[in-house]
Design a protein around this motif. Structure first.
Motif, short mmCIF file in Angstrom:
data_model
loop_
_atom_site.label_atom_id
_atom_site.label_comp_id
_atom_site.label_asym_id
_atom_site.label_seq_id
_atom_site.Cartn_x
_atom_site.Cartn_y
_atom_site.Cartn_z
N GLN A 177 -63.92 18.81 -66.17
CA GLN A 177 -63.84 17.27 -66.65
C GLN A 177 -63.36 16.53 -67.19
N VAL A 178 -62.38 18.27 -68.11
CA VAL A 178 -61.57 17.68 -68.90
C VAL A 178 -60.42 17.97 -68.67
N TRP A 179 -59.84 19.01 -67.48
CA TRP A 179 -58.94 19.58 -66.58
C TRP A 179 -58.59 18.39 -65.96
N THR A 180 -57.69 16.89 -66.53
CA THR A 180 -57.26 16.29 -64.65
C THR A 180 -56.15 16.45 -64.03
N ASN A 181 -55.10 17.50 -64.85
CA ASN A 181 -53.81 17.91 -63.96
C ASN A 181 -54.16 19.05 -62.83
N ARG A 182 -54.97 19.34 -62.60
CA ARG A 182 -56.20 20.74 -62.35
C ARG A 182 -55.24 21.21 -61.03
N PRO A 183 -54.67 22.05 -61.14
CA PRO A 183 -53.94 22.41 -59.60
C PRO A 183 -55.09 22.40 -58.95
N GLU A 184 -54.50 23.19 -57.80
CA GLU A 184 -55.56 22.20 -56.07
C GLU A 184 -56.09 24.17 -56.10
N MET A 185 -57.18 23.74 -56.42
CA MET A 185 -57.92 25.50 -55.50
C MET A 185 -57.15 26.20 -54.61
N PRO A 186 -56.81 27.16 -53.81
CA PRO A 186 -55.66 27.94 -53.26
C PRO A 186 -56.89 27.44 -51.65
N HIS A 187 -55.84 27.35 -50.72
CA HIS A 187 -56.87 26.65 -49.71
C HIS A 187 -55.33 27.20 -48.05
N ALA A 188 -55.00 28.14 -48.15
CA ALA A 188 -53.98 29.03 -47.94
C ALA A 188 -54.52 29.56 -46.36
N LYS A 189 -53.74 29.04 -44.91
CA LYS A 189 -54.75 29.05 -43.66
C LYS A 189 -55.20 30.82 -43.72
N THR A 190 -56.26 30.85 -43.49
CA THR A 190 -56.88 32.23 -42.97
C THR A 190 -56.16 32.93 -41.48
N PHE A 191 -56.49 33.70 -41.29
CA PHE A 191 -56.34 34.84 -40.11
C PHE A 191 -57.00 35.64 -40.28
N TYR A 192 -56.79 35.75 -38.82
CA TYR A 192 -57.93 37.47 -38.25
C TYR A 192 -57.57 38.08 -37.96
N TYR A 193 -57.52 38.86 -38.81
CA TYR A 193 -57.85 40.91 -38.96
C TYR A 193 -58.02 41.57 -37.81
N ASP A 194 -56.89 41.38 -36.85
CA ASP A 194 -56.93 42.40 -35.77
C ASP A 194 -57.74 43.48 -35.97
N GLU A 195 -59.04 44.40 -35.02
CA GLU A 195 -59.07 44.96 -34.99
C GLU A 195 -58.64 46.27 -34.99
N LYS A 196 -57.72 45.61 -34.53
CA LYS A 196 -55.90 46.57 -34.04
C LYS A 196 -55.95 47.65 -34.85
N TYR A 197 -55.87 47.05 -36.15
CA TYR A 197 -55.54 47.05 -37.89
C TYR A 197 -56.82 47.60 -38.63
N SER A 198 -58.11 46.52 -38.11
CA SER A 198 -58.95 46.97 -39.02
C SER A 198 -59.72 48.18 -38.74
N GLY A 199 -60.00 48.04 -37.40
CA GLY A 199 -60.62 48.95 -36.96
C GLY A 199 -62.15 49.37 -36.42
N ARG A 200 -62.42 47.45 -36.33
CA ARG A 200 -64.24 47.47 -36.82
C ARG A 200 -64.02 45.99 -35.85
N THR A 201 -64.91 45.91 -35.35
CA THR A 201 -65.87 44.30 -35.03
C THR A 201 -67.13 43.97 -36.22
N ILE A 202 -66.91 42.56 -36.49
CA ILE A 202 -67.98 41.94 -37.13
C ILE A 202 -69.17 42.30 -37.40
N SER A 203 -69.45 42.53 -35.99
CA SER A 203 -71.30 42.98 -35.32
C SER A 203 -70.77 44.58 -36.59
N GLN A 204 -70.27 45.14 -35.65
CA GLN A 204 -70.26 46.84 -36.32
C GLN A 204 -70.52 46.77 -37.88
#
Lengths: 592, 592
Positions: free
Chosen positions: B144-171
């Motif tokens: 309510q006070v901070w008028t010129n507040r910086p934006e909330m971070p919102h960089a584009k996401t990317f999927y961290y492929d299983e070839k790096y992470s080693g497990r699927t979401i389901s696993q």
């Protein structure tokens, strides 16, 4: 064949409508060694080991014990109708699992709550209630069946004078009440005999090697109570209690009195017997008993006395070493006769009371068994070869000692020297430790254990334990162990004035055992920008057997410590030796 | 002069009838580094340090920070009307004490529950309720006070492929649900961004050096939810979530959804924000978040990738070392330009994303300040003398690195060599450790720290920390620290597959700093009668600067390790160097 006592017990169980009865190895005070009066598990099962729990069902029975006793228990339980449950082995059910799987919903499990701690009782309760079984926690079936039961211990007490204990009863009550305030407790129930003995400066030789009387205590902000068999209670102690406004009551009176006390009631769930704890309707404060820490931090009078006890003990041990090294191979000596000789040398020392535990004399491969018990007649004869490990200690009015030396008989082999030196290095690395205040034993344990771990070996016990002052030779809450076992109250910060043994070892099955044990007191070192540094001051002064050392395996620092230590032994104990012994000592204490 | 923003804040406090308002340094996810959007404490106080809590009362205000920032805070708070509270100094009140002593019964204390953990909120609650103050836990006065507040971070996401992470979401969901079963939880609330990122294999560069998106998650036995700003969410991740039956919801939706979930609800009280935790009416299961342990134990794919990330990082660091040692004294180099050069060399490596934290380049006495921050323009110029400490790391698709090397510029003095070698020995002693499974970091810490303690010195930080996989460079729950701080979730058993830094150091005020940091993975060794032995496998391959070593201070074992390590560096990273660099590396990697 089912024994008469088991048949009689099952009759009592039937009368009480109990389908499972639990008999642990314990007295009413969670004492490490139980008096004969409390040897119910042995009476019913026939198993004579020092640890085990017997569970009796209507048609069968089982005994749980640990790896030290598997072979012995197998022999002693043969044909008894009691199954052996090897604790820690795969597929062996826990006591709760065994009972739950053999009883049906609505049936009853019983035990004598005085012999089972509150924590254990809660564990049983939750398991059994979950399975729909009922618990009867105050069944004294043992007394009803055990007709020729030994007498309850009742040695005359004696007042442990302030010149040894360093604090009056009133001073100790003040210390205790400060702790009670911190915990917001109005009443403090004390059930361990070493804690009662510390609080009221009383001692009595109730159990062999344990100079502590069967007793309970309670402290409130205004009153203090001692519960003890009155006919055994000595006049000096009675007078000292009176001076400190301590009410002396009959031993069993506590079970009624505790119900009338104001809450919150402070008790230690790891040791307080469940009959007391479960009878309380007041709010409970469940904490490590504050006396454990107060008692572990030795005061300056206790420390001065302890130092003198160790000097006397050092004289006795050094004489023993001389006698042993001179006579082995020339006269008949076996493990038991050697340990008797050692006891007789201790007994020559002023103010000796008794040994602080049964001496462990273990020759050659016997020393690889950490709980080896030499028996007269069947024990090993000492000859002019191999290593002879002797773990022993004394109770003196000035304090309690605990020491292990490993002696080289004849000439050490390369292998013997290798392991002897390795264990020596482990000992020295810990003895020399300098550390910031706030360290626990688990921070330092690897200093000793590391050299063994480095060759994928281990000794399967702690590196050290706290030591009582004319009290239990194993004392909580300090120790050197790498694992934390919260219910053992054994992982406190190392405080100035705590006594610690340092006893790393090497144990090679079928071959040899080496252990080098000294006692140390924790002392303050420099205080600077980084904090308060702490280190260890040695209490034990008996030379290590230089015949086992291969100095080429040690660092310069380690050799320096070793040479300093040997020289100090000469300086400190030679006054108590005859000329011949003294000359020999001088020779064996010369630098490597 | 009281700032406009403080005046505005006090107006809002008045409207809300709040007499004390607490502003910590935190986002809604208990993230170590907060994005600019969350820098409210800095906005209101003007203090720019990375840690601190601001408390605003009606007439006064105070800021709590730690020893790293006393001088900086004093300068930045001058004339602000905000008092500096030096944490840990005698006589400095706690936040609760300050508020309680300045407010009167019945008055109100407020904070934004999203920025304060459940444990902290409970601590405040009990202190304030005891003093008769009321707590308003969901006040967002800042927005309510901070008028010129910086934006909330919102960089584009990317999927961290299983070839790096080693497990699927389901696993990963399967792994998580197994842990939920053990804890008898029906719902699991996940509020830390590194845990959400791990669970759903997503990443985004929301905060500098922290490749993790602002998000929450919930998992039930049947469903899984991701809460994230939908407009930033990439298509591949959306598809992968769909395949794994993960419902993707708006970022703020969790605050409503969590109320509808079935209990018991599992949450980690040390990190879960108190607005979520305190809104729950279901039974709570308060445990260390199970993902912390699952995430810390790297799978075989993560480990393979991490090893490659370290090789690439080693090439960049080795090139930097060559450049530095060849050019210092010949061209103008300062702390900041050196660190820029290093970043540019990392950026040349394939799949480099960004640095894993802001490089710490610290020359001579600057290196004695453990939180030294070199500033462009005012930083130190490097000359042909003294030690130059560089702590840095990179995020690559294959994983995250963290390494410190201390470089000798010119010829090292005897004193520099002495401390350089001492820290080297500390590093090696821990690197070589062999230990039984079951050890915690606190069992091993003394291997590194002991040599410093032996001379009444210390380094005032842990010896090492866990490391994330394209995630936070500091990761719980493993580490090398001698003190246990339960609320830090940092004292777990060292499990196979955990990554640990090993970074002992020597810091001498006004003079120098040395730190030698490698990363290691915990691996299994021999299994025998004594148990499962464990040790460390090295991941980092950059030579230590042999110009700092005095081999006469090292044991033969330590020299052997050092020589082996240097040779392995040559073997592993020379492929990435040009001929000149390679020849130089060969020379500096030759045995001592």
């Amino acid at each position: 064949m089912i024994s008469q006592q088991m048949i009689a017990l099952r009759n009592e169980m039937k009368k009480e409508d109990v389908q499972a009865f639990i008999i642990p190895t314990s007295d009413f005070h969670d004492t490490e060694t139980v008096a004969d009066y409390f040897a119910a598990r042995k009476y019913f099962s026939g198993f004579t080991g020092s640890a085990g729990v017997l569970v009796v069902l209507e048609e069968k029975a089982a005994l749980w014990t640990d790896g030290r006793y598997f072979i012995q228990a197998e022999n002693e339980l043969k044909d008894s109708g009691i199954d052996l449950m090897k604790q820690g082995q795969e597929g062996v059910p826990s006591i709760e699992e065994y009972i739950v799987s053999n009883l049906t919903k609505g049936q009853n499990v019983g035990f004598d709550g005085r012999t089972i701690s509150y924590n254990d009782a809660l564990k049983y309760q939750s398991a059994f209630e979950y399975a729909g079984l009922n618990l009867k926690v105050n069944l004294d079936l043992v007394s009803q069946v055990w007709t020729n039961r030994p007498e309850m211990p009742h040695a005359k007490t004696f007042y442990y004078d302030e010149k040894y204990s360093g604090r009056t009863i009133s001073q100790k009550l003040d210390m205790v009440r400060k702790e009670m305030e911190k915990e917001h407790a109005h009443t403090y129930v004390i059930t361990k005999i070493d804690e009662v003995a510390w609080l009221y400066n009383i001692r009595a030789c109730d159990i062999e090697n344990v100079p502590l009387p069967m007793s309970y205590a309670m402290v409130t902000m205004d009153n203090a109570y001692l519960y003890i068999n009155q006919s055994r209670f000595d006049e000096v102690s009675r007078q000292k209690c009176e001076e400190a406004n301590v009410t002396v009551c009959d031993y069993n009176q506590i079970y009624e009195d505790v119900l009338k006390m104001n809450g919150p009631v402070l008790l230690d769930p790891t040791s307080c017997n469940s009959r007391i704890a479960m009878s309380l309707t007041q709010t409970k404060v469940l904490k490590m008993s504050p006396i454990i820490l107060l008692k572990a931090i030795k005061n300056e009078v206790e420390l001065e006395n302890t130092k003198w006890a160790h000097i006397k003990d050092g004289v006795a041990m050094t004489k023993f070493m001389y006698w042993l090294k001179k006579n082995v191979g020339k006269m008949e000596i076996d493990e038991v006769s050697a340990s008797k000789k050692l006891t007789s040398l201790r007994a020559e020392q002023e103010n000796y009371i008794e040994d602080s535990f049964a001496t462990i004399p273990a020759y050659k491969e016997n020393a690889a068994m950490m709980h080896y018990h030499a028996k007269e007649g069947s024990c090993a004869k000492l000859t002019n070869e191999g290593l002879f490990l002797v773990d022993s200690g004394g109770h003196y009015y000035e304090g309690t000692t605990d020491i292990t030396r490993t002696f080289v008989l004849g000439e050490a082999t390369e292998e013997e020297k290798y392991w002897f030196t390795k264990a020596m290095r482990s000992h020295i690395r810990l003895a020399k430790a300098n550390f910031l205040y706030g360290c626990h034993g688990y921070n330092l344990d690897i200093l000793s254990r590391g050299p063994l771990w480095d060759c994928d070996m281990d000794y399967q016990c702690g590196t050290g334990h706290g030591v009582g002052h004319l009290s239990n030779v194993h004392e909580s809450p300090n120790g050197f162990r790498w694992r934390i076992v919260p219910e053992r109250n054994d992982a406190c910060v190392l405080e100035e004035g705590m006594l610690q043994s340092n006893e790393p070892g090497v144990y090679i099955e079928g071959k040899l055992g080496v252990r080098h044990e000294n006692e140390y007191v924790v002392v303050k070192g420099n205080k600077n920008f980084y904090g308060q540094f702490m280190h260890f001051e040695c209490l034990t002064w008996v030379p290590f057997d230089r015949d086992g050392i291969d100095a080429s395996l040690m660092t310069a620092d380690e050799i320096e410590w070793f040479n300093w230590y040997q020289q100090e032994c000469y300086n400190k104990v030679s006054f108590g030796l005859n000329e011949e012994e003294k000359a020999w000592l001088k020779e064996i204490c010369k630098p490597l």
